[in-house]
Design an enzyme around this catalytic site. Sequence first.
Site, PDB file in Angstrom:
ATOM      1  N   ASN A   1      56.275  16.313  80.534  1.00 58.02           N
ATOM      2  CA  ASN A   1      54.889  16.286  80.046  1.00 58.02           C
ATOM      3  C   ASN A   1      54.981  15.443  78.940  1.00 58.02           C
ATOM      4  OD1 ASN A   1      52.620  17.066  78.740  1.00 58.02           O
ATOM      5  ND2 ASN A   1      52.890  19.162  78.558  1.00 58.02           N
TER       6      ASN A   1
ATOM      7  N   HIS B   1      48.183  24.932  79.992  1.00 53.09           N
ATOM      8  CA  HIS B   1      49.331  24.797  78.898  1.00 53.09           C
ATOM      9  C   HIS B   1      48.930  25.321  77.478  1.00 53.09           C
ATOM     10  CE1 HIS B   1      52.060  22.960  76.003  1.00 53.09           C
ATOM     11  NE2 HIS B   1      52.790  22.512  76.977  1.00 53.09           N
TER      12      HIS B   1
ATOM     13  N   SER C   1      61.613  23.550  74.829  1.00 52.48           N
ATOM     14  CA  SER C   1      62.822  22.748  74.250  1.00 52.48           C
ATOM     15  C   SER C   1      63.967  22.684  75.182  1.00 52.48           C
ATOM     16  CB  SER C   1      63.488  23.881  73.134  1.00 52.48           C
ATOM     17  OG  SER C   1      62.369  23.962  72.048  1.00 52.48           O
TER      18      SER C   1
ATOM     19  N   GLY D   1      58.541  23.050  71.343  1.00 46.67           N
ATOM     20  CA  GLY D   1      58.548  21.979  70.337  1.00 46.67           C
ATOM     21  C   GLY D   1      59.408  22.469  69.346  1.00 46.67           C
TER      22      GLY D   1
HETATM   23  P1  13P Z   1      59.104  20.755  74.446  1.00 47.65           P
HETATM   24  O1  13P Z   1      60.121  20.516  75.722  1.00 47.65           O
HETATM   25  O2  13P Z   1      58.949  19.651  73.528  1.00 47.65           O
HETATM   26  O3  13P Z   1      59.471  22.035  73.628  1.00 47.65           O
HETATM   27  O4  13P Z   1      57.668  21.075  75.171  1.00 47.65           O
HETATM   28  C1  13P Z   1      57.545  21.933  76.295  1.00 47.65           C
HETATM   29  C2  13P Z   1      56.106  21.806  76.910  1.00 47.65           C
HETATM   30  O5  13P Z   1      55.384  22.173  76.217  1.00 47.65           O
HETATM   31  C3  13P Z   1      56.146  21.201  78.150  1.00 47.65           C
HETATM   32  O6  13P Z   1      54.811  21.433  78.423  1.00 47.65           O
END
Ligand code: 13P
Length: 248
Positions: A10, A96, A211, A171
Amino acid sequence: MSRKSLLAGNWKMNNLIADSETLVKGLVANLGNITDKDILICPPFMSIAKTSEIIKGSHIKLGAQNCATEDNGAYTGEVSPSMLIDAGCEYVIIGHSERREYYKETDAIINKKTNLALSAGLKVILCVGETLEDRELDNTFNIIERQITEGLKNIDVTNVIIAYEPVWAIGTGKVATPEEAEAVHAFIRQTLANLYKNDSSQSTQILYGGSMNPGNVEGLMSCPNIDGGLIGGASLKVDSFTDLVTKA
Ligand code: 13P
């Protein structure tokens, strides 16, 4: 029942068309021949058409990050499921946590989008996940059960993939441990078993997101109910996504 792994990138609101082109070309070169795992990329709307051209002839699949609640008409700024199919998409991410939080998408809106996207012929990745506050109040399972039950109301789950994304792990670099993630994934499968009296709870792919990176993917993927990942940051570089997919 054995379920095929799905590794989905994503990209969120990252990459201009030229950046997307470079990234997709690198991914096609490294991952384009893989058939024992499903590999999916979800670029921003503006890069979908270009990505569709580049992945032709490879096994990489294409998805979008959102869609409208209606299929056509006077809805300024919206993009409908049939437009996504027209541009080459096979999948769409719906619900999401960033859509739920920043754009106030409710379970009812998410249910409507899911219904429309499935009717149009897309596969839907339905995202669920608790906030840190929900978890600290011991509300994780209640929240997940509500999001699954409301999101899938009156819906055949055959072409639905669930993504469990704890909001506190997105994130932040703070990944759920395999034990924490597996507990929720098993709960999601049980919730599906309660909702659907056929064997769809066993065949539905349930992805982990938050993450995920090349260093933690193996531990997460070793859990019996984790069938893949929805990957943000680590999907934005050819090397890290290649490494992650290879280890998954
Ligand atoms: P990260 O892998 O950057 O933590 O994001 C996860 C996410 O929200 C995927 O949809």
